[in-house]
Design an enzyme around this catalytic site. Structure first.
Site, PDB file in Angstrom:
ATOM      1  CG  ASN A 224      35.510  49.028  -7.917  1.00 21.08           C
ATOM      2  OD1 ASN A 224      34.767  48.418  -8.705  1.00 21.08           O
ATOM      3  ND2 ASN A 224      35.520  49.185  -6.757  1.00 21.08           N
ATOM      4  N   PRO A 321      35.731  52.665   5.803  1.00 19.57           N
ATOM      5  CG  PRO A 321      33.346  53.465   6.247  1.00 19.57           C
ATOM      6  CD  PRO A 321      34.571  53.718   5.385  1.00 19.57           C
TER       7      PRO A 321
END
Ligand code: FMN
Length: 416
Positions: A224, A321
Protein backbone atom coordinates in the site's frame (compact mmCIF):
# COMPACT_ATOMS: atom_id res chain seq x y z
CA UNK A 1 18.65 11.55 20.73
CA UNK A 2 22.34 12.14 20.38
CA UNK A 3 21.95 15.84 20.75
CA UNK A 4 24.30 18.09 22.60
CA UNK A 5 22.50 20.80 24.54
CA UNK A 6 23.45 24.42 24.12
CA UNK A 7 24.58 26.28 27.17
CA UNK A 8 22.93 29.55 28.12
CA UNK A 9 24.17 32.63 26.33
CA UNK A 10 27.71 33.26 27.44
CA UNK A 11 29.26 34.71 24.35
CA UNK A 12 31.31 37.84 24.52
CA UNK A 13 30.44 40.29 21.79
CA UNK A 14 27.16 38.70 20.69
CA UNK A 15 24.82 40.19 23.20
CA UNK A 16 21.67 38.52 24.35
CA UNK A 17 20.64 40.93 27.07
CA UNK A 18 17.16 39.43 27.43
CA UNK A 19 15.43 36.09 27.78
CA UNK A 20 14.20 35.78 24.19
CA UNK A 21 14.96 32.46 22.52
CA UNK A 22 18.11 32.67 20.42
CA UNK A 23 17.87 31.29 16.91
CA UNK A 24 20.78 31.17 14.50
CA UNK A 25 19.45 31.07 10.95
CA UNK A 26 21.86 29.66 8.37
CA UNK A 27 21.07 30.52 4.76
CA UNK A 28 22.77 28.68 1.92
CA UNK A 29 22.89 29.15 -1.84
CA UNK A 30 19.63 27.80 -3.16
CA UNK A 31 16.82 29.50 -4.97
CA UNK A 32 14.71 29.11 -1.79
CA UNK A 33 17.00 31.60 -0.01
CA UNK A 34 14.35 34.26 -0.68
CA UNK A 35 11.89 32.25 1.43
CA UNK A 36 14.36 32.38 4.33
CA UNK A 37 13.54 36.10 4.49
CA UNK A 38 9.95 35.17 5.32
CA UNK A 39 11.22 32.72 7.94
CA UNK A 40 13.43 35.40 9.50
CA UNK A 41 10.45 37.72 9.63
CA UNK A 42 8.20 35.06 11.21
CA UNK A 43 10.87 34.25 13.80
CA UNK A 44 11.29 37.89 14.76
CA UNK A 45 7.51 38.34 14.86
CA UNK A 46 7.18 35.38 17.21
CA UNK A 47 9.55 37.05 19.65
CA UNK A 48 12.82 35.26 18.84
CA UNK A 49 16.21 36.86 18.78
CA UNK A 50 17.59 35.99 15.37
CA UNK A 51 21.11 36.08 13.96
CA UNK A 52 21.84 35.10 10.38
CA UNK A 53 24.88 33.41 8.93
CA UNK A 54 25.05 33.11 5.15
CA UNK A 55 27.29 31.27 2.74
CA UNK A 56 28.90 33.24 -0.08
CA UNK A 57 26.60 31.45 -2.52
CA UNK A 58 23.53 32.54 -0.52
CA UNK A 59 24.54 36.18 -0.94
CA UNK A 60 24.16 35.72 -4.72
CA UNK A 61 20.46 35.06 -4.14
CA UNK A 62 19.61 37.51 -1.32
CA UNK A 63 21.63 40.45 -0.04
CA UNK A 64 22.78 40.22 3.60
CA UNK A 65 21.24 43.68 4.07
CA UNK A 66 17.78 42.13 3.71
CA UNK A 67 18.37 39.80 6.66
CA UNK A 68 20.14 42.50 8.65
CA UNK A 69 17.11 44.75 8.22
CA UNK A 70 14.62 41.99 9.05
CA UNK A 71 16.48 40.84 12.17
CA UNK A 72 17.99 44.13 13.31
CA UNK A 73 21.38 42.44 13.64
CA UNK A 74 24.51 42.22 11.51
CA UNK A 75 24.73 39.22 9.19
CA UNK A 76 27.80 36.99 9.33
CA UNK A 77 29.20 35.85 5.99
CA UNK A 78 32.95 36.07 5.86
CA UNK A 79 34.89 34.29 8.58
CA UNK A 80 37.94 36.37 7.67
CA UNK A 81 36.20 39.76 7.48
CA UNK A 82 36.78 42.78 9.72
CA UNK A 83 35.27 41.01 12.74
CA UNK A 84 37.31 37.82 12.26
CA UNK A 85 39.30 38.63 15.39
CA UNK A 86 36.12 37.97 17.44
CA UNK A 87 36.04 34.40 16.12
CA UNK A 88 32.40 34.68 15.10
CA UNK A 89 31.99 30.95 14.53
CA UNK A 90 32.69 30.30 18.20
CA UNK A 91 30.63 33.22 19.42
CA UNK A 92 27.61 32.40 17.28
CA UNK A 93 27.88 28.71 18.13
CA UNK A 94 27.87 29.53 21.84
CA UNK A 95 25.16 32.13 21.55
CA UNK A 96 22.57 30.09 19.66
CA UNK A 97 20.07 27.77 21.31
CA UNK A 98 18.96 26.34 18.01
CA UNK A 99 20.65 26.40 14.62
CA UNK A 100 18.25 26.20 11.68
CA UNK A 101 19.62 26.03 8.17
CA UNK A 102 16.98 27.04 5.63
CA UNK A 103 17.39 26.42 2.82
CA UNK A 104 20.02 23.70 3.21
CA UNK A 105 21.67 22.99 -0.14
CA UNK A 106 22.94 19.57 -1.19
CA UNK A 107 26.38 21.09 -0.85
CA UNK A 108 25.94 22.18 2.75
CA UNK A 109 24.41 18.81 3.72
CA UNK A 110 27.56 17.15 2.37
CA UNK A 111 29.78 19.58 4.23
CA UNK A 112 27.97 19.14 7.53
CA UNK A 113 27.86 15.36 7.16
CA UNK A 114 31.61 15.37 6.43
CA UNK A 115 32.43 17.76 9.26
CA UNK A 116 33.99 20.28 6.89
CA UNK A 117 34.84 23.76 8.10
CA UNK A 118 36.14 25.82 5.19
CA UNK A 119 33.79 28.79 5.57
CA UNK A 120 31.83 30.46 8.36
CA UNK A 121 28.53 28.56 8.29
CA UNK A 122 30.03 25.06 8.36
CA UNK A 123 32.68 26.11 10.91
CA UNK A 124 29.94 27.50 13.14
CA UNK A 125 28.12 24.17 12.82
CA UNK A 126 31.11 22.42 14.37
CA UNK A 127 31.37 24.98 17.14
CA UNK A 128 27.66 24.69 17.97
CA UNK A 129 26.46 22.26 20.65
CA UNK A 130 22.69 22.64 20.48
CA UNK A 131 19.94 21.23 18.31
CA UNK A 132 20.22 21.47 14.56
CA UNK A 133 17.23 21.77 12.23
CA UNK A 134 17.73 21.38 8.49
CA UNK A 135 15.27 22.47 5.81
CA UNK A 136 16.70 21.02 2.60
CA UNK A 137 15.64 22.41 -0.76
CA UNK A 138 16.80 21.19 -4.12
CA UNK A 139 15.78 19.59 -7.38
CA UNK A 140 14.05 16.19 -6.98
CA UNK A 141 16.86 14.26 -8.68
CA UNK A 142 19.40 15.90 -6.37
CA UNK A 143 17.30 15.07 -3.30
CA UNK A 144 17.06 11.43 -4.38
CA UNK A 145 20.75 11.09 -5.21
CA UNK A 146 22.29 8.36 -3.04
CA UNK A 147 25.02 10.75 -1.88
CA UNK A 148 22.41 13.21 -0.56
CA UNK A 149 20.33 10.39 0.97
CA UNK A 150 23.47 9.11 2.71
CA UNK A 151 24.43 12.57 3.99
CA UNK A 152 20.93 13.06 5.42
CA UNK A 153 21.10 9.67 7.08
CA UNK A 154 24.42 10.52 8.70
CA UNK A 155 23.17 13.87 9.94
CA UNK A 156 19.93 12.34 11.18
CA UNK A 157 21.86 9.69 13.09
CA UNK A 158 23.81 12.46 14.79
CA UNK A 159 20.55 13.98 16.00
CA UNK A 160 19.84 16.61 13.34
CA UNK A 161 16.16 17.14 12.64
CA UNK A 162 14.74 17.65 9.20
CA UNK A 163 11.73 19.58 8.04
CA UNK A 164 10.75 19.04 4.42
CA UNK A 165 11.45 19.16 1.59
CA UNK A 166 7.84 19.16 0.56
CA UNK A 167 6.30 18.11 -2.71
CA UNK A 168 5.51 20.89 -5.14
CA UNK A 169 6.63 22.89 -8.12
CA UNK A 170 10.37 23.46 -8.33
CA UNK A 171 12.13 26.52 -9.67
CA UNK A 172 13.25 24.44 -12.67
CA UNK A 173 9.59 23.96 -13.62
CA UNK A 174 9.38 20.30 -12.59
CA UNK A 175 7.04 19.01 -9.91
CA UNK A 176 8.29 16.68 -7.23
CA UNK A 177 9.86 16.42 -3.78
CA UNK A 178 12.39 19.21 -3.36
CA UNK A 179 10.91 22.62 -2.50
CA UNK A 180 11.78 23.92 0.94
CA UNK A 181 9.16 23.40 3.67
CA UNK A 182 6.84 26.34 4.14
CA UNK A 183 8.37 28.95 6.47
CA UNK A 184 5.33 28.57 8.76
CA UNK A 185 6.02 24.81 9.02
CA UNK A 186 9.67 25.49 9.81
CA UNK A 187 8.59 27.93 12.52
CA UNK A 188 6.22 25.28 13.91
CA UNK A 189 9.09 22.79 14.05
CA UNK A 190 11.33 25.34 15.78
CA UNK A 191 8.62 26.07 18.36
CA UNK A 192 8.25 22.36 18.99
CA UNK A 193 11.99 21.92 19.45
CA UNK A 194 12.17 24.85 21.85
CA UNK A 195 9.31 23.60 23.99
CA UNK A 196 10.86 21.39 26.59
CA UNK A 197 8.38 18.56 26.27
CA UNK A 198 8.39 15.78 28.82
CA UNK A 199 6.12 13.35 30.62
CA UNK A 200 7.40 10.10 29.12
CA UNK A 201 10.62 9.75 31.09
CA UNK A 202 11.25 6.09 31.94
CA UNK A 203 8.45 4.95 29.59
CA UNK A 204 9.11 2.53 26.77
CA UNK A 205 7.16 3.19 23.60
CA UNK A 206 6.99 0.73 20.71
CA UNK A 207 5.80 2.22 17.41
CA UNK A 208 5.17 0.56 14.07
CA UNK A 209 5.36 2.52 10.83
CA UNK A 210 5.12 2.22 7.09
CA UNK A 211 3.63 -0.41 4.84
CA UNK A 212 4.31 -4.11 4.83
CA UNK A 213 5.14 -5.91 1.62
CA UNK A 214 3.87 -9.39 0.69
CA UNK A 215 5.74 -10.92 -2.21
CA UNK A 216 3.80 -12.76 -4.91
CA UNK A 217 7.00 -13.78 -6.67
CA UNK A 218 10.58 -12.48 -6.36
CA UNK A 219 9.76 -9.25 -8.23
CA UNK A 220 6.09 -8.48 -7.47
CA UNK A 221 4.27 -7.77 -4.28
CA UNK A 222 1.08 -6.63 -2.56
CA UNK A 223 1.45 -3.48 -0.52
CA UNK A 224 0.00 0.00 0.00
CA UNK A 225 1.17 3.60 -0.41
CA UNK A 226 1.96 4.26 3.28
CA UNK A 227 5.07 6.44 3.63
CA UNK A 228 5.56 5.74 7.33
CA UNK A 229 5.54 9.45 8.17
CA UNK A 230 2.86 9.18 10.85
CA UNK A 231 4.76 6.46 12.75
CA UNK A 232 8.02 8.37 12.36
CA UNK A 233 6.46 11.52 13.79
CA UNK A 234 5.03 9.52 16.69
CA UNK A 235 8.42 7.94 17.41
CA UNK A 236 10.14 11.31 17.19
CA UNK A 237 7.59 13.05 19.41
CA UNK A 238 7.67 10.26 22.03
CA UNK A 239 11.49 10.48 22.11
CA UNK A 240 11.31 14.23 22.42
CA UNK A 241 9.01 13.80 25.42
CA UNK A 242 11.58 11.60 27.11
CA UNK A 243 10.43 8.08 26.18
CA UNK A 244 12.72 5.23 25.28
CA UNK A 245 11.40 4.51 21.80
CA UNK A 246 11.74 1.65 19.36
CA UNK A 247 10.43 1.88 15.81
CA UNK A 248 9.55 -1.26 13.87
CA UNK A 249 9.01 -0.23 10.28
CA UNK A 250 8.25 -1.63 6.87
CA UNK A 251 10.01 -0.37 3.72
CA UNK A 252 9.96 3.43 3.89
CA UNK A 253 10.03 6.00 1.12
CA UNK A 254 12.65 8.71 1.64
CA UNK A 255 15.39 9.02 4.18
CA UNK A 256 13.60 10.42 7.16
CA UNK A 257 14.28 7.87 9.91
CA UNK A 258 14.67 9.79 13.13
CA UNK A 259 18.23 9.88 14.41
CA UNK A 260 19.05 8.29 17.73
CA UNK A 261 15.93 6.09 17.80
CA UNK A 262 16.53 2.34 17.56
CA UNK A 263 14.72 1.00 14.52
CA UNK A 264 14.07 -2.52 13.27
CA UNK A 265 13.33 -2.72 9.56
CA UNK A 266 11.00 -5.48 8.41
CA UNK A 267 9.34 -6.38 5.13
CA UNK A 268 6.28 -8.58 5.63
CA UNK A 269 3.37 -8.53 8.10
CA UNK A 270 4.73 -11.77 9.54
CA UNK A 271 8.12 -10.20 10.21
CA UNK A 272 6.49 -7.13 11.74
CA UNK A 273 4.35 -9.37 13.93
CA UNK A 274 7.40 -11.29 15.14
CA UNK A 275 9.40 -8.11 15.85
CA UNK A 276 6.49 -6.57 17.77
CA UNK A 277 5.72 -9.70 19.80
CA UNK A 278 9.40 -10.01 20.74
CA UNK A 279 9.49 -6.43 21.97
CA UNK A 280 5.98 -5.98 23.44
CA UNK A 281 6.65 -7.52 26.89
CA UNK A 282 8.97 -4.62 27.71
CA UNK A 283 6.80 -1.84 26.25
CA UNK A 284 4.61 0.48 28.32
CA UNK A 285 2.93 1.80 25.18
CA UNK A 286 2.26 0.23 21.80
CA UNK A 287 1.26 2.46 18.90
CA UNK A 288 0.44 0.55 15.73
CA UNK A 289 0.69 3.19 13.00
CA UNK A 290 1.90 0.79 10.30
CA UNK A 291 -0.35 -0.01 7.36
CA UNK A 292 -0.11 -3.78 7.66
CA UNK A 293 -1.25 -5.97 4.77
CA UNK A 294 -4.31 -7.92 5.90
CA UNK A 295 -3.76 -10.60 3.28
CA UNK A 296 -0.77 -12.37 1.80
CA UNK A 297 -0.35 -14.91 -0.98
CA UNK A 298 -0.75 -18.48 0.26
CA UNK A 299 2.00 -19.77 -1.99
CA UNK A 300 4.42 -17.08 -3.16
CA UNK A 301 6.24 -18.29 -6.25
CA UNK A 302 9.98 -18.85 -5.95
CA UNK A 303 10.30 -18.09 -9.67
CA UNK A 304 9.12 -14.99 -11.51
CA UNK A 305 5.57 -15.68 -12.73
CA UNK A 306 5.45 -15.80 -16.55
CA UNK A 307 2.57 -14.41 -18.56
CA UNK A 308 3.14 -16.68 -21.56
CA UNK A 309 0.32 -19.18 -22.11
CA UNK A 310 -1.90 -17.56 -19.41
CA UNK A 311 -5.09 -15.55 -19.94
CA UNK A 312 -5.22 -14.45 -16.35
CA UNK A 313 -3.96 -15.19 -12.89
CA UNK A 314 -5.85 -16.00 -9.71
CA UNK A 315 -3.99 -15.43 -6.50
CA UNK A 316 -5.05 -17.31 -3.42
CA UNK A 317 -4.64 -15.09 -0.36
CA UNK A 318 -4.74 -15.86 3.33
CA UNK A 319 -5.00 -13.62 6.37
CA UNK A 320 -1.72 -12.30 7.66
CA UNK A 321 -1.25 -11.96 11.42
CA UNK A 322 -3.37 -9.29 13.11
CA UNK A 323 -0.68 -7.46 15.07
CA UNK A 324 -2.97 -5.08 16.96
CA UNK A 325 -5.26 -7.91 18.00
CA UNK A 326 -2.30 -10.02 19.17
CA UNK A 327 -0.95 -7.09 21.20
CA UNK A 328 -4.42 -6.46 22.68
CA UNK A 329 -4.74 -10.12 23.70
CA UNK A 330 -1.27 -10.26 25.24
CA UNK A 331 -1.54 -6.89 26.98
CA UNK A 332 -0.56 -6.64 30.60
CA UNK A 333 -2.16 -4.31 33.15
CA UNK A 334 -1.03 -0.72 32.76
CA UNK A 335 0.08 -1.15 29.16
CA UNK A 336 -1.47 1.33 26.72
CA UNK A 337 -2.44 0.09 23.27
CA UNK A 338 -3.17 2.46 20.40
CA UNK A 339 -4.27 1.40 16.94
CA UNK A 340 -4.81 3.24 13.68
CA UNK A 341 -7.81 2.65 11.47
CA UNK A 342 -8.03 3.68 7.85
CA UNK A 343 -11.67 3.45 6.88
CA UNK A 344 -13.89 4.04 3.91
CA UNK A 345 -17.05 3.52 6.01
CA UNK A 346 -18.49 5.47 8.92
CA UNK A 347 -15.41 6.42 10.95
CA UNK A 348 -16.83 6.41 14.46
CA UNK A 349 -18.72 3.12 14.07
CA UNK A 350 -15.71 1.39 12.54
CA UNK A 351 -13.34 2.78 15.15
CA UNK A 352 -15.59 1.60 18.00
CA UNK A 353 -15.80 -1.88 16.48
CA UNK A 354 -12.04 -1.95 16.27
CA UNK A 355 -11.62 -0.74 19.86
CA UNK A 356 -13.68 -3.64 21.10
CA UNK A 357 -12.30 -6.37 18.84
CA UNK A 358 -8.65 -5.42 19.42
CA UNK A 359 -8.99 -4.51 23.11
CA UNK A 360 -7.27 -1.22 22.41
CA UNK A 361 -7.39 1.96 24.50
CA UNK A 362 -7.47 4.39 21.63
CA UNK A 363 -8.14 4.23 17.91
CA UNK A 364 -6.84 6.97 15.64
CA UNK A 365 -9.24 6.88 12.70
CA UNK A 366 -8.55 8.32 9.26
CA UNK A 367 -11.00 8.56 6.42
CA UNK A 368 -9.72 7.37 3.06
CA UNK A 369 -10.23 9.87 0.30
CA UNK A 370 -11.39 12.67 2.59
CA UNK A 371 -9.63 16.00 2.51
CA UNK A 372 -6.19 15.42 3.95
CA UNK A 373 -6.42 11.67 3.31
CA UNK A 374 -3.45 10.19 4.97
CA UNK A 375 -1.10 8.57 2.46
CA UNK A 376 1.81 10.81 1.65
CA UNK A 377 0.09 13.93 2.87
CA UNK A 378 1.71 15.99 5.54
CA UNK A 379 -1.56 17.32 6.80
CA UNK A 380 -4.07 15.01 8.13
CA UNK A 381 -7.63 15.08 9.47
CA UNK A 382 -8.41 12.45 12.11
CA UNK A 383 -10.82 11.22 14.75
CA UNK A 384 -9.46 10.12 18.14
CA UNK A 385 -11.75 7.44 19.60
CA UNK A 386 -10.91 6.36 23.15
CA UNK A 387 -12.30 3.21 24.81
CA UNK A 388 -13.48 5.43 27.63
CA UNK A 389 -14.55 9.02 27.08
CA UNK A 390 -15.71 11.07 24.17
CA UNK A 391 -14.24 10.95 20.68
CA UNK A 392 -12.43 14.06 19.46
CA UNK A 393 -12.14 15.25 15.88
CA UNK A 394 -8.88 16.96 14.98
CA UNK A 395 -8.92 19.41 12.09
CA UNK A 396 -6.42 18.90 9.25
CA UNK A 397 -2.96 19.59 10.62
CA UNK A 398 0.59 18.39 10.28
CA UNK A 399 1.38 14.80 11.22
CA UNK A 400 3.77 16.14 13.85
CA UNK A 401 0.85 17.91 15.53
CA UNK A 402 -1.31 14.83 15.22
CA UNK A 403 1.50 12.87 16.89
CA UNK A 404 1.49 15.41 19.71
CA UNK A 405 -2.28 15.08 20.16
CA UNK A 406 -2.08 11.26 20.20
CA UNK A 407 0.72 11.32 22.76
CA UNK A 408 -1.21 13.77 24.96
CA UNK A 409 -3.99 11.13 25.07
CA UNK A 410 -1.50 8.34 25.73
CA UNK A 411 -0.03 10.35 28.59
CA UNK A 412 -3.41 10.73 30.27
CA UNK A 413 -4.03 6.98 29.81
CA UNK A 414 -0.65 6.20 31.40
CA UNK A 415 -1.42 8.54 34.30
CA UNK A 416 -4.72 6.71 34.50
C1 FMN B 1 20.22 29.54 -9.91
C2 FMN B 1 20.75 28.46 -9.00
C3 FMN B 1 19.88 27.83 -8.15
C4 FMN B 1 20.36 26.83 -7.31
N1 FMN B 1 19.48 26.21 -6.45
C5 FMN B 1 19.93 25.24 -5.65
C6 FMN B 1 19.01 24.59 -4.77
O1 FMN B 1 17.82 24.90 -4.72
N2 FMN B 1 19.49 23.61 -3.97
C7 FMN B 1 20.80 23.25 -3.99
O2 FMN B 1 21.17 22.33 -3.26
N3 FMN B 1 21.69 23.86 -4.81
C8 FMN B 1 21.29 24.84 -5.63
N4 FMN B 1 22.17 25.45 -6.47
C9 FMN B 1 23.58 25.06 -6.42
C10 FMN B 1 24.29 25.72 -5.25
O3 FMN B 1 24.16 27.14 -5.36
C11 FMN B 1 25.76 25.33 -5.26
O4 FMN B 1 25.88 23.95 -4.98
C12 FMN B 1 26.57 26.14 -4.28
O5 FMN B 1 27.90 25.69 -4.30
C13 FMN B 1 26.01 25.98 -2.87
O6 FMN B 1 26.84 26.68 -1.97
P1 FMN B 1 26.55 26.71 -0.42
O7 FMN B 1 26.10 25.35 0.00
O8 FMN B 1 27.88 27.08 0.18
O9 FMN B 1 25.55 27.78 -0.18
C14 FMN B 1 21.73 26.46 -7.31
C15 FMN B 1 22.59 27.13 -8.18
C16 FMN B 1 22.13 28.11 -9.01
C17 FMN B 1 23.08 28.81 -9.93
Amino acid sequence: MLVRKASPARAVGVSSGNDRRRILLGVTGGIAAYRACELARLLVKSGKEVRVVMTEAATKFVAPLTFATLTGAPVAVDGFGPSAWKMEHIELGRWAELFVIAPATADVLAKLAGGEADELLSTTHLAFEGELLLAPAMNTAMWRHPAVVENCRRLSERGARFVGPREGELACGETGVGPMAEPSDILEEIESMLTAASGFEGRRVLVTAGPTVEYIDPVRYLSNPSTGLMGIELAREAARRGAEVCLVHGPLAGSGLPGGIPAEPVVSAQQMYEAVMRRIPKADVFIGAAAVSDFRPVRPSAEKLKKEGKRGLTLELERSPDILQAVGRARRPGQVVVGFALETGELLTEARKKLASKRADLIVANAVGAEGAPFGSSSHSILLVPARGEPARLPPQSKRRVAGAVLDRVKSLLDG
